[in-house]
Design a protein around this motif. Structure first.
Motif, short mmCIF file in Angstrom:
data_model
loop_
_atom_site.label_atom_id
_atom_site.label_comp_id
_atom_site.label_asym_id
_atom_site.label_seq_id
_atom_site.Cartn_x
_atom_site.Cartn_y
_atom_site.Cartn_z
N SER B 22 -24.15 63.83 42.61
CA SER B 22 -23.48 63.31 43.80
C SER B 22 -23.52 64.30 44.95
O SER B 22 -23.64 65.52 44.75
CB SER B 22 -22.03 62.96 43.47
OG SER B 22 -21.27 64.13 43.28
N CYS B 23 -23.39 63.76 46.13
CA CYS B 23 -23.39 64.55 47.36
C CYS B 23 -22.42 63.91 48.33
O CYS B 23 -22.43 62.67 48.51
CB CYS B 23 -24.79 64.58 47.96
SG CYS B 23 -24.91 65.46 49.53
N ARG B 67 -28.33 55.86 45.85
CA ARG B 67 -27.35 54.95 46.43
C ARG B 67 -26.58 55.69 47.51
O ARG B 67 -26.27 56.87 47.37
CB ARG B 67 -26.34 54.50 45.34
CG ARG B 67 -26.92 53.69 44.21
CD ARG B 67 -25.89 53.55 43.10
NE ARG B 67 -25.76 54.76 42.30
CZ ARG B 67 -24.60 55.27 41.92
NH1 ARG B 67 -23.45 54.71 42.29
NH2 ARG B 67 -24.55 56.36 41.16
N ARG B 68 -26.25 54.93 48.57
CA ARG B 68 -25.40 55.49 49.62
C ARG B 68 -24.35 54.45 49.95
O ARG B 68 -24.56 53.61 50.83
CB ARG B 68 -26.22 55.88 50.87
CG ARG B 68 -25.36 56.65 51.88
CD ARG B 68 -26.15 57.03 53.12
NE ARG B 68 -25.36 57.90 54.01
CZ ARG B 68 -25.77 58.32 55.20
NH1 ARG B 68 -26.96 57.95 55.67
NH2 ARG B 68 -25.00 59.09 55.93
N PRO B 69 -23.23 54.50 49.27
CA PRO B 69 -22.20 53.47 49.48
C PRO B 69 -21.52 53.54 50.83
O PRO B 69 -21.00 52.52 51.31
CB PRO B 69 -21.20 53.74 48.35
CG PRO B 69 -21.41 55.18 47.98
CD PRO B 69 -22.86 55.47 48.22
N ASN B 70 -21.48 54.70 51.44
CA ASN B 70 -20.89 54.86 52.78
C ASN B 70 -21.51 56.07 53.45
O ASN B 70 -22.36 56.75 52.86
CB ASN B 70 -19.36 54.97 52.69
CG ASN B 70 -18.92 56.07 51.75
OD1 ASN B 70 -19.36 57.20 51.87
ND2 ASN B 70 -18.04 55.73 50.80
N THR B 71 -21.06 56.36 54.67
CA THR B 71 -21.67 57.46 55.44
C THR B 71 -21.53 58.80 54.73
O THR B 71 -22.41 59.66 54.83
CB THR B 71 -21.00 57.55 56.82
OG1 THR B 71 -21.20 56.33 57.52
CG2 THR B 71 -21.58 58.69 57.64
N SER B 72 -20.43 58.97 54.02
CA SER B 72 -20.10 60.29 53.49
C SER B 72 -20.74 60.63 52.15
O SER B 72 -20.88 61.79 51.80
CB SER B 72 -18.58 60.43 53.34
OG SER B 72 -17.95 60.26 54.59
N PHE B 73 -21.08 59.60 51.38
CA PHE B 73 -21.51 59.85 50.01
C PHE B 73 -22.94 59.36 49.76
O PHE B 73 -23.35 58.33 50.28
CB PHE B 73 -20.59 59.14 49.01
CG PHE B 73 -19.26 59.82 48.83
CD1 PHE B 73 -18.21 59.53 49.69
CD2 PHE B 73 -19.06 60.75 47.83
CE1 PHE B 73 -16.98 60.15 49.55
CE2 PHE B 73 -17.84 61.38 47.67
CZ PHE B 73 -16.80 61.08 48.54
N CYS B 74 -23.63 60.11 48.90
CA CYS B 74 -24.96 59.69 48.47
C CYS B 74 -25.15 60.17 47.03
O CYS B 74 -24.70 61.27 46.67
CB CYS B 74 -26.03 60.31 49.38
SG CYS B 74 -27.65 59.54 49.22
#
Lengths: 112, 115
Positions: B22-23, B67-74
């Motif tokens: 995660s990032c 996957r990038r569910p929102n701006t903050s997470f990938c």
């Protein structure tokens, strides 16, 4: 073929000397150039970036860009043992949008 | 401080067992990248997101997904890790738009080992 070439080193300099790191790239139309420092086992850390021909200075670091000759260099003045690391050159090639192509890096060793 | 955070720092998995790295970022950058870096090699771009748009590199194996569910997470998913996937995985972000491209900022990386 988009290539970024760096001498793998190691480049050894004595403490207090100027370290000169060089990078050549394959496309004269490239626009953006970046230098990163990477300590062993760590992630790359941005040192400097340069867009225009000439010199750009930031503290002990100077980036030099010559688009006609397709090279970019990084000078480190008053080298310190803490500067010992691998220095990665990264180039944004024309047509690559914002993606970077990295060189393999030059290992710099500053000897006390 | 605004930053790019990767978890975990070290990940050990078994051959063939799926793993997720995660990032997250507090820089509010619109582009997020995943790189693979092996010893003494240049970071190799696997794929990136420009906003919600996924961009895969041509030579990235199908075994790697993101996957990038929102701006903050990938997230980086490796569906069936092989021994050759042992590497440092780097997440980076940048803010792109008009003008010259901006510096990429890296997280601390996740070192993946395969047993």
């Amino acid at each position: 073929q988009k290539e970024v070439e760096q001498n793998s080193g190691p480049l050894s300099v004595p403490e207090g000397a100027i370290a000169s790191l060089n990078c050549t790239y394959s496309d004269r139309g490239s626009q953006s150039f970046f230098w990163y420092r990477q300590y062993s086992g760590k992630s790359p850390e941005l040192i400097m970036f340069i867009y225009s021909n000439g010199d750009k200075e930031d503290g002990r670091f100077t980036a030099q860009l010559n688009k006609a000759s397709q090279y970019v260099s990084l000078l480190i003045r008053d080298s310190q043992p803490s500067d010992s690391a691998t220095y990665l050159c990264a180039v944004n090639f024309r047509g690559s949008n914002y993606k970077l192509t990295f060189g393999k890096g030059t290992l710099l060793t500053v000897n006390p | 401080d605004a930053m790019v955070i990767q978890n975990p720092r070290y990940q050990v998995t078994q051959f063939g067992k799926p793993v997720t790295l995660s990032c997250s970022q507090t820089l509010n950058h619109n582009v997020m990248y995943w790189y693979q870096q092996k010893s003494s090699q240049a970071p190799k771009l696997l794929f990136h997101y420009y906003d919600k748009d996924f961009n895969n590199e041509a030579d990235t194996p199908d075994n790697f997904q993101s996957r990038r569910p929102n701006t903050s997470f990938c997230f980086l998913d490796i569906r069936s890790p092989g021994l050759g996937d042992a590497a440092m995985y780097l997440c980076a972000t940048s803010r792109e738009g008009q003008g010259p491209n901006q510096p990429q900022h890296f997280g601390d990386g996740t070192r993946l080992s395969i047993l």
